[in-house]
Design a protein around this motif. Structure first.
Motif, PDB file in Angstrom:
ATOM      1  N   UNK A 163      -2.753  16.830 -11.841  1.00 46.17           N
ATOM      2  CA  UNK A 163      -2.874  15.372 -11.946  1.00 46.17           C
ATOM      3  C   UNK A 163      -1.542  14.748 -12.351  1.00 46.17           C
ATOM      4  N   UNK A 164      -0.829  15.397 -13.247  1.00 46.20           N
ATOM      5  CA  UNK A 164       0.488  14.884 -13.643  1.00 46.20           C
ATOM      6  C   UNK A 164       1.460  14.929 -12.473  1.00 46.20           C
ATOM      7  N   UNK A 173       0.753  11.937 -10.448  1.00 49.30           N
ATOM      8  CA  UNK A 173       1.214  10.750 -11.175  1.00 49.30           C
ATOM      9  C   UNK A 173       2.725  10.596 -11.073  1.00 49.30           C
ATOM     10  N   UNK A 174       3.440  11.680 -11.323  1.00 46.07           N
ATOM     11  CA  UNK A 174       4.907  11.604 -11.285  1.00 46.07           C
ATOM     12  C   UNK A 174       5.397  11.277  -9.869  1.00 46.07           C
ATOM     13  N   UNK A 175       4.720  11.808  -8.852  1.00 40.04           N
ATOM     14  CA  UNK A 175       5.129  11.537  -7.469  1.00 40.04           C
ATOM     15  C   UNK A 175       5.019  10.047  -7.161  1.00 40.04           C
ATOM     16  N   UNK A 176       3.913   9.420  -7.580  1.00 36.58           N
ATOM     17  CA  UNK A 176       3.751   7.987  -7.340  1.00 36.58           C
ATOM     18  C   UNK A 176       4.790   7.194  -8.116  1.00 36.58           C
ATOM     19  N   UNK A 177       5.055   7.575  -9.353  1.00 37.29           N
ATOM     20  CA  UNK A 177       6.069   6.873 -10.152  1.00 37.29           C
ATOM     21  C   UNK A 177       7.435   6.942  -9.476  1.00 37.29           C
ATOM     22  N   UNK A 178       7.791   8.103  -8.941  1.00 36.17           N
ATOM     23  CA  UNK A 178       9.061   8.238  -8.227  1.00 36.17           C
ATOM     24  C   UNK A 178       9.072   7.379  -6.965  1.00 36.17           C
ATOM     25  N   UNK A 179       7.960   7.345  -6.255  1.00 32.83           N
ATOM     26  CA  UNK A 179       7.894   6.568  -5.024  1.00 32.83           C
ATOM     27  C   UNK A 179       8.014   5.075  -5.309  1.00 32.83           C
ATOM     28  N   UNK A 192      -7.428  17.253  -4.366  1.00 32.15           N
ATOM     29  CA  UNK A 192      -8.286  16.301  -5.078  1.00 32.15           C
ATOM     30  C   UNK A 192      -7.741  16.021  -6.479  1.00 32.15           C
ATOM     31  N   UNK A 193      -7.228  17.047  -7.158  1.00 35.19           N
ATOM     32  CA  UNK A 193      -6.667  16.845  -8.489  1.00 35.19           C
ATOM     33  C   UNK A 193      -5.364  16.042  -8.419  1.00 35.19           C
ATOM     34  N   UNK A 194      -4.527  16.327  -7.421  1.00 35.11           N
ATOM     35  CA  UNK A 194      -3.296  15.554  -7.243  1.00 35.11           C
ATOM     36  C   UNK A 194      -3.635  14.081  -6.999  1.00 35.11           C
ATOM     37  N   UNK A 195      -4.676  13.837  -6.202  1.00 34.82           N
ATOM     38  CA  UNK A 195      -5.083  12.462  -5.894  1.00 34.82           C
ATOM     39  C   UNK A 195      -5.542  11.721  -7.146  1.00 34.82           C
ATOM     40  N   UNK A 196      -6.208  12.418  -8.065  1.00 36.61           N
ATOM     41  CA  UNK A 196      -6.639  11.764  -9.307  1.00 36.61           C
ATOM     42  C   UNK A 196      -5.435  11.226 -10.076  1.00 36.61           C
ATOM     43  N   UNK A 216       0.845  -1.197   0.000  1.00 37.14           N
ATOM     44  CA  UNK A 216       0.000   0.000   0.000  1.00 37.14           C
ATOM     45  C   UNK A 216       0.883   1.250   0.000  1.00 37.14           C
ATOM     46  N   UNK A 217       0.502   2.224  -0.836  1.00 39.00           N
ATOM     47  CA  UNK A 217       1.123   3.545  -0.861  1.00 39.00           C
ATOM     48  C   UNK A 217       0.152   4.527  -0.211  1.00 39.00           C
ATOM     49  N   UNK A 218       0.663   5.377   0.644  1.00 32.71           N
ATOM     50  CA  UNK A 218      -0.169   6.394   1.274  1.00 32.71           C
ATOM     51  C   UNK A 218       0.001   7.749   0.602  1.00 32.71           C
ATOM     52  N   UNK A 219      -1.081   8.501   0.499  1.00 36.51           N
ATOM     53  CA  UNK A 219      -1.020   9.901   0.097  1.00 36.51           C
ATOM     54  C   UNK A 219      -1.516  10.713   1.282  1.00 36.51           C
ATOM     55  N   UNK A 220      -0.657  11.550   1.829  1.00 37.78           N
ATOM     56  CA  UNK A 220      -0.966  12.310   3.030  1.00 37.78           C
ATOM     57  C   UNK A 220      -1.265  13.751   2.644  1.00 37.78           C
ATOM     58  N   UNK A 221      -2.462  14.225   2.993  1.00 34.99           N
ATOM     59  CA  UNK A 221      -2.869  15.595   2.681  1.00 34.99           C
ATOM     60  C   UNK A 221      -3.408  16.249   3.940  1.00 34.99           C
ATOM     61  N   UNK A 222      -3.249  17.577   4.010  1.00 30.59           N
ATOM     62  CA  UNK A 222      -3.788  18.297   5.156  1.00 30.59           C
ATOM     63  C   UNK A 222      -5.307  18.338   5.102  1.00 30.59           C
ATOM     64  N   UNK A 223      -5.848  18.478   3.893  1.00 27.56           N
ATOM     65  CA  UNK A 223      -7.288  18.480   3.715  1.00 27.56           C
ATOM     66  C   UNK A 223      -7.585  18.051   2.283  1.00 27.56           C
ATOM     67  N   UNK A 224      -8.784  17.557   2.040  1.00 20.94           N
ATOM     68  CA  UNK A 224      -9.189  17.230   0.676  1.00 20.94           C
ATOM     69  C   UNK A 224      -9.979  18.412   0.137  1.00 20.94           C
TER      70      UNK A 224
END
Length: 333
Positions: free
Chosen positions: A290-291, A294-300, A73-77, A60-68
């Motif tokens: 959104x990109x 996407x790029x952040x997850x690819x790097x992770x 929301x766009x980064x999460x997509x 599992x990969x986590x995405x940590x945000x202060x608020x949605x």
């Protein structure tokens, strides 16, 4: 439903079910098929915590945000789209905006999640340079300054110049700047610098009275916009450092009887979907949110595979999107 229920239904031991769940050899093919059939029939899912204790990985990969909110929301997509191409699942962890952006929130979240629930994390708008914890992390819209954490950001400086140059090109000279809250993100100072650089290049004196920091909540944003719009010599245009602030500015202008764009031009930053839906549709600077996710997850994922990202600090381009919230200034009576 527990692993013991699966074992009883399949007529095997708990150890055999565990081997099937973890793809270990030593179980006959017919038994594997029977156990998997029971797992599907009963709808059994192993606990993430139990899985991490067995394998030291959760998948599992986590995405940590202060608020949605619109930005995250766009980064999460984009992050969700990137995960589809990997063996990982995605979990989103948010505080719901509690505490007004208190410094160090990501450290508290990581301490709860790392090692038992997530194998790595994407931090969206973190408040610190380095992320504590034992799992790999990548930061989106990172903290100002150095640090060893890989990052993904947009060209905030160029984007802010595009926004301010657009207003200057329309003939505006009294341009307000509604900045982001002082959370020490790289993007905040860069957007203000781009605004000031554009004014300087155009020979327009900088007026500190026209620069205000926005807030975290709707009321804070509206109060900051109202302060600018009720100045004795109010601005004819406002560049807001994010779309949420720009939309709040348009709403406050409406309550004050100030027509947008007839008496006030407004430019935002982000190009979240809401910017095209407000009235009038918002002129804004697009950063590819959104990109970025996407790029952040690819790097992770590369870090989790113990690979070194080709670019540890990625900067993506920005562009101006002109809509109906900007126009040449009208002469005042």
């Amino acid at each position: 439903m527990t692993i013991r229920d699966v074992a009883a239904q399949a007529g095997v031991s708990v150890a055999t079910v565990s081997k099937v769940l973890n793809d270990r050899y030593g179980v006959a093919a017919a038994t594997v098929d029977r156990v998997r059939g029971v797992i599907e029939e009963l709808g059994y899912e192993s606990s993430l915590v139990a899985r991490s204790l067995r394998n030291h990985r959760t998948g599992v990969i986590g995405v940590l945000v202060w608020d949605i909110e619109p930005y995250s929301a766009e980064v999460l997509k984009g992050a969700a789209r990137a995960v589809r191409e990997t063996p990982y699942e995605l979990v989103v962890y948010a505080a719901g905006g509690k505490g007004d952006g208190r410094m160090g929130w990501e450290g508290r979240y990581l301490s709860r999640l790392s090692g038992t629930l997530v194998d790595g994390a994407v931090l969206v708008t973190p408040t610190v340079q380095t992320a504590p914890g034992t799992v790999p992390v990548v930061a989106v819209d990172p903290h100002t300054g150095g640090g060893s954490v890989p990052t993904v950001a947009s060209d905030n400086l160029h984007g802010a110049r595009l926004a301010t140059d657009h207003l200057l090109g329309l003939g505006h000279r009294r341009i307000g700047f509604l900045g982001r809250p002082p959370r020490d993100l790289e993007s905040g100072p860069q957007r203000e610098r781009g605004y000031r650089d554009a004014l300087d290049a155009a020979g327009v004196p900088f007026d500190p009275q026209l620069v205000l920091a926005g807030g975290y909540g709707d009321t804070d944003l509206q109060n900051a916009a109202r302060t600018l719009l009720t100045l004795p010599d109010r601005p004819t245009a406002i560049f807001a450092a994010n779309d949420v602030s720009a939309i709040a500015t348009v709403e406050v202008a409406r309550t004050l009887g100030i027509d947008v764009p007839g008496a006030l031009s407004v430019v935002g930053f982000d190009n979240v979907p809401e910017s095209a839906l407000c009235r009038p549709p918002l002129t804004t600077v697009e950063q590819p949110l959104q990109l970025m996710g996407q790029r952040a997850v690819e790097m992770l994922v590369a870090l989790l595979a113990e690979e070194t990202p080709e670019e540890p600090h990625v900067q993506l381009p920005t562009r101006l999107v002109v809509r109906d919230s900007t126009a040449p200034p009208n002469p005042r009576p």
